[in-house]
Design an enzyme around this catalytic site. Structure first.
Site, PDB file in Angstrom:
ATOM      1  CE  LYS B  80      -3.932   1.996   2.496  1.00 19.00           C
ATOM      2  NZ  LYS B  80      -4.890   1.809   3.907  1.00 19.00           N
ATOM      3  CB  SER B 155      -8.294   3.616   2.942  1.00 20.48           C
ATOM      4  OG  SER B 155      -7.212   2.913   3.911  1.00 20.48           O
ATOM      5  CB  SER B 179      -8.119   0.957   5.806  1.00 22.39           C
ATOM      6  OG  SER B 179      -8.771   2.053   5.794  1.00 22.39           O
TER       7      SER B 179
END
Lengths: 99, 487, 485
Positions: B80, B155, B179
């Protein structure tokens, strides 16, 4: 109609604290969105928390420290490589005026 | 030619050990897949092709010499873009950090590099991890591999989509209010948020410091266990990381569910939730029962307040953490400023997206003079109540089972109202407030073919129990073997 | 109607840079004067993703200081974030302490004109320093400014006094006493020019007899004791004049302009100061256990106050001498080293206070360490006076030469032929010559004007370029004068 949770003047004050130049349209939109969120958040008032300690960390710990030992710095060039503007080995910023 | 992709992490590792495949072959295959399919999905912000090939090459040599760096040597991962990578742009999917190249590695990256892992690239996310759909990326939205008209969740939507679509064998995400778990549920992968303090946050660009944790995505539970093993443990650079010993998670997978007490929290089955989700979760609970688990109803009475507390605590911490983005040291600076005040205001107004600005405003307001006790202080007290709920439940049960999210993946642009978007996280947020480990794994599909997530919640530092229960469930069900058709 | 008399109320806020090796929250060195941005890392430059880790020694320095100031050390303390935007502050918040500081409620004894008073300490807390700004031109005219983060993250200890100080002079005395304690503890070098000991003051006036506080003004930019005193004297007068003229005092921050001798308003708007403090979530609280405090207590050195008392009791020094000599631990150590070799404490005190301090650039550890006259050499110089080798006056010249060259006294006396003239025959003939040439003075003496003896001694000393033994000169003169009468 209920009293608004947040006024446009408060939005402007908070935007100034947060250093965000919001357009007039953004301020209006922000005000109504924050108003809705704060209205939702108001449900917390239903809870009596007078005798409840606040939790700042879910996993309680104390006394985390390091010994006073010098470790290598990063090279000046590495630390300045991301600078939007520099003058020799300094970061450069526009004229400082007090608000 | 043997299959190089579509494998779980343990399967790839087994092929390396047997010599059936080499890291270079696998990494090249993944890079080809990314090239072919990512234009549709848009999971990656940056693909690190050259360094991936170089690292694969090094892994080849180690494996050939019989001196692998560890069980993950040569395993290709998606990271990420909120985790700092030395020399590789780390954007947080924000315009304000679009050009930022960290001069240091996050501690998890240092650990994974030492373990021989090959980073394929950095994945898309909601800007600064604020969002539940990955639509808040400043660059582009990521698509759900099961239905390209839908969001992958957020997210960590980029990592979840990449792992689900087999554009990486596994990945890392971060979880502040769901997330990792929510996109894992939306994309049909395993996603684990470890106990707060289990994994170092050093180098994780902070959203809400007291809630953030890094965790793994994988297509099976064993893969998630292997990744957690590599990243868990005390880090002297993170004062909130604990030195609780790290157990052998893979060994823990063998533990039986027989006799385990599984709590079902009443408050996690609410009106308005997707009936197909509710149905699938109840069926999953039956499966656990069939495996010998003792199912008990429990109550977490303050669940309904968790979301409100979270939307004060997280924005307050975020407003502080994001104050540093000011155009002085790194990242975006608005052009042509007459003075510093103007530079600050314009840089931040132009550099941050709408959701980030909204949360900065909310958090600044909650901390500002006269409001602190009523908002932030109150929220921290409610947090105590939420934490106590879990503590009381865990006096009776070993773990909790519930849905990860009230719905399956929704359509892009479907949720325009910020508050509606926040409600996606009602089942995941309490876990962050209490600092507990939570895991999401696939527990079925809707009629329309969208994955459904089962969330397991454990006691602090008891990831082993979560993983063993998840593993037992996974072996008893077929869901993790289903793959999206993309080509 | 008589003019209202005002009482001056002063509170002082000191920021002391701690003598740790590494910064407050990262391993970068704290050394002063490196090339710009050469002593930084992602942590002290506030890069995305970094986390602070507390320096144990900084906490221990804080606890030791708190003990020396008789503070209550809080069993639980924690750090908080203080928010404001300024380009020298990398995160745009400073990690400081707010509601739960390290220590509170102490005191410090301050002496002005021989009267000692207690000034209360309100709180003592730790925080990180900011970077340094260099303006291209002055702050007002610069088109741009440059930022150097070397100093960013250096540990600072903030010590806030209660509004107990009642005059500018007392403020300066408080700061001297506090600085001496920090230097004794070895927690701060006390260097005001380099900014390792900084002071801000809050000052207000109230009519004598009133118990309410007036509107206070904050004064910054005072980088010496002298400036503190002058700035506060100026500000007290400015406020008194304003009040007498019926004006209201505005709560504001004013800068001391040392070369212009006045304070100048910074004209910052008050609404800008909403610091939005909240507990630093990246750090966990500190629990200061009694055992830890007790162990640190055993490491405390003799503090200036105790040492001052001991100097009076043991060496019989006047309070003034004892006070001056104990201002710095290094100077007091130097003094005691001389006394160990030369057991006339008051003589040594005179020499150290006048001759040594005249030459030394300061009284701090560094200045004493670089002093070219070691204590033993000073002791031996003084012994040369006692044994009649040189006179006290010559000794002062010799000392100056010792200071310049680093040589010992004997070598200088020998090389320059400064040994005192003590030969009765040689000196006797000089005395005879002087008496012959100054018949007037001789006559005066005989008429009873005894002070003309001093004049005659002076003439003999002049004729011998100061080398004559003064006692012998006296004796020879008296013999001859009384013989002739």
């Amino acid at each position: 109609m209920a009293e608004p949770k947040i006024t446009l003047a408060e939005v402007e004050h908070v935007a100034r604290l947060a250093r965000l130049d919001l357009s007039q349209a953004e301020k209006e939109r922000m005000r109504s969105q924050l108003d809705a969120i704060l209205t939702y958040i108001d449900k917390l008032r239903q809870l009596d928390t007078d005798n409840v300690e606040p939790t700042s960390h879910a996993i309680p710990m104390v006394n985390v420290m390091r010994e006073d030992e010098v470790r290598p710095c990063l090279p000046t060039e590495a630390m300045l490589a991301n600078a939007p503007e520099r003058a020799s080995d300094f970061f450069r910023v526009p004229r400082i005026i007090e608000e | 030619m043997p299959r190089m992709t579509g494998l779980t992490i343990p399967e790839v590792a087994a092929r390396y050990r047997s010599g059936a495949a080499t890291p270079t072959q696998v990494v090249e295959a993944y890079l080809r897949r990314i090239e072919a399919l990512d234009p549709k999905l848009r999971a990656y912000v940056t693909v690190t092709r050259e360094s991936a090939l170089a690292r694969a090459e090094a892994a080849n040599r180690r494996l050939k010499a019989g001196t692998p760096a560890g069980p993950l040597d040569g395993i290709p991962l998606a990271i990420k873009d909120v985790i700092c990578t030395k020399g590789v742009r780390t954007t947080c999917s924000s315009k304000i950090l679009e050009t930022f190249v960290p001069p240091y590695d996050a501690s998890v990256i240092t650990r994974l590099t030492a373990a021989g892992v090959v980073m394929l690239g950095k994945t898309n996310m909601d800007e600064f991890a604020m969002g539940s759909s990955t639509e808040n990326s400043a660059f582009f939205p990521t698509r759900n591999p099961w239905d390209l008209t839908r969001v992958p969740g957020g997210s960590s939507g980029g990592s979840a989509a990449a792992v689900a679509a087999d554009l990486a064998a596994g990945g890392l995400g971060s979880d502040t209010g769901g997330s990792i778990r929510q996109p894992a549920a939306f994309c049909g992968t395993v996603g684990l948020k470890p106990t707060y303090g289990r994994v170092s946050r050093y180098g994780l660009v902070a959203f809400a410091s007291s809630l953030d944790q890094i965790g793994p995505f994988a297509r099976d539970v064993r893969g998630a266990a292997m990744l957690l093993q590599a990243i868990a443990g005390h880090d002297p650079l993170d004062s909130t990381s604990t030195d609780v010993p790290v157990p052998d998670y893979e060994a823990a997978l063998g533990q039986s569910v027989e006799g385990r007490r599984v709590g079902i929290p009443n408050e996690y089955f609410i009106e308005g939730m997707d009936p197909e989700v509710e149905q699938a979760v109840w069926v999953a609970i039956e499966v656990l029962k069939g495996l010998g688990a003792r199912i008990e109803k429990v109550s977490l009475p303050h669940t309904d307040y968790a979301l409100a507390a979270y939307y004060l605590i997280a924005p307050a911490e975020a407003s502080s953490n994001l104050a540093r983005y000011d155009g002085v040291k790194y990242g975006y600076r608005a052009p042509g400023n007459k003075d510093l005040i103007q530079m600050y205001g314009r840089t931040r107004a132009e550099g941050f997206g709408a959701e980030v600005k909204r949360r900065i405003m909310l958090g600044t307001y909650a901390l500002s003079a006269g409001y602190y006790e009523a908002y932030y202080g109150k929220a921290q007290r409610v947090r105590t109540l939420v934490r106590r709920d879990f503590q009381q439940a865990f006096e009776r049960v070993d773990l909790l089972a519930c849905p990860t999210a009230p719905t399956v993946a929704f359509k892009l642009a479907e949720k325009e109202d910020p508050l509606q978007m926040y409600l996606c996280d009602i089942f995941t947020i309490p876990v962050n407030l209490a600092g507990l480990p939570g895991l999401s794994l696939p527990c079925g599909f809707t009629q329309g073919g969208l994955p459904i997530g089962l969330q397991l919640i454990g006691k602090p530092f008891d990831e082993s129990t979560l993983l063993s229960a998840a593993y037992a469930y996974e072996r008893a069900t077929p869901w993790h073997r289903r793959v999206p058709e993309l080509a | 109607m008589t003019a209202t008399e005002y009482e001056v109320i002063i509170g002082l806020e000191v920021h002391a840079q701690l003598l740790t090796r590494s910064k407050m929250f990262c391993g970068c060195p704290t050394a002063f004067g490196g090339a710009p941005n050469s002593q930084t890392c992602p942590v002290c430059q506030g890069m995305p993703g970094v986390l602070p880790v507390i320096n144990r020694r900084a906490i221990e320095f804080g606890i030791r200081t708190a003990l020396a100031l008789d503070c209550t050390i809080n069993a639980g303390c924690r750090f908080a974030r203080k928010h404001y935007y300024y380009p020298d502050m990398p995160k745009n918040f400073q990690i400081s302490q707010y509601e739960e500081p390290l220590a509170v409620e102490g005191w410090l004894s301050v002496e002005v004109n021989g009267t000692a008073r207690r000034v209360g300490i309100q709180r003592l807390h730790l925080e990180e320093d900011v970077g340094k700004l260099i303006h291209e031109g002055t702050l007002e005219t610069a088109r741009a400014s440059l930022v150097d983060f070397n100093r960013s993250g250096v540990p600072l200890m903030e010590i806030v006094s209660k509004p107990d100080v009642r005059s500018a002079e007392e403020a300066a005395a408080y700061l001297r006493a506090l600085r001496a304690i920090l230097i004794y503890l070895g927690v701060c070098d006390g260097n005001m020019e380099e900014g390792s000991f900084r002071c801000d003051a809050n000052i207000s006036l109230r009519p004598k007899g009133s118990t309410e506080y007036g509107v206070k003004v904050e004064i910054k930019n005072m980088n010496s004791f002298k400036n503190v005193q002058r700035a506060l004297e100026f500000e007290a007068q400015r406020q008194a004049k304003a009040l007498a003229a019926g004006e209201r005092i505005v709560q504001e921050t004013r800068l001391w302009e040392a070369d212009k001798d006045y304070t100048l308003s910074m004209r910052s708007k008050e609404y800008a100061h909403d610091y939005r403090y909240f507990p630093e979530p990246d750090l966990v609280p500190l629990r200061v256990e009694q055992r830890w405090v007790d162990r640190l207590r055993t490491t405390l050195p003799e503090l200036p106050g105790e040492r001052r008392q001991r100097f009076v009791a043991r060496y019989g020094l006047p309070a003034y001498d004892a006070d001056l000599l104990t201002q710095s631990r290094a100077l007091a150590d130097y003094y005691e080293a001389v006394v160990r070799e030369y057991a006339k404490p008051k003589v040594v005190s005179n020499w150290v206070m006048s001759e040594l301090l005249r030459e030394l650039p300061g009284d701090d550890e560094a200045a004493i360490a670089r002093c070219p006259v070691p204590p033993l050499n000073l002791a031996r110089l003084l012994a040369l006076i006692d044994n009649g080798t040189i006179s006290g006056k010559i000794a002062k010249d010799v000392f100056e030469k010792m200071y310049r060259s680093g040589e010992d006294a004997e070598a200088i006396v020998k090389r320059e032929g400064l040994r005192q003239l003590a030969d009765v025959d040689v000196l006797g003939s000089v005395v005879d010559q002087v008496l012959g040439a100054n018949a007037g003075a001789v006559a005066d003496w005989r008429k009873g004007k005894k002070q003309s003896l001093g004049f005659l001694v002076g003439q003999v000393m002049k004729a011998t370029q100061g080398k004559a033994n003064p006692a012998l000169v006296n004796q020879l003169l008296l013999e001859r004068l009384s013989k002739g009468s």
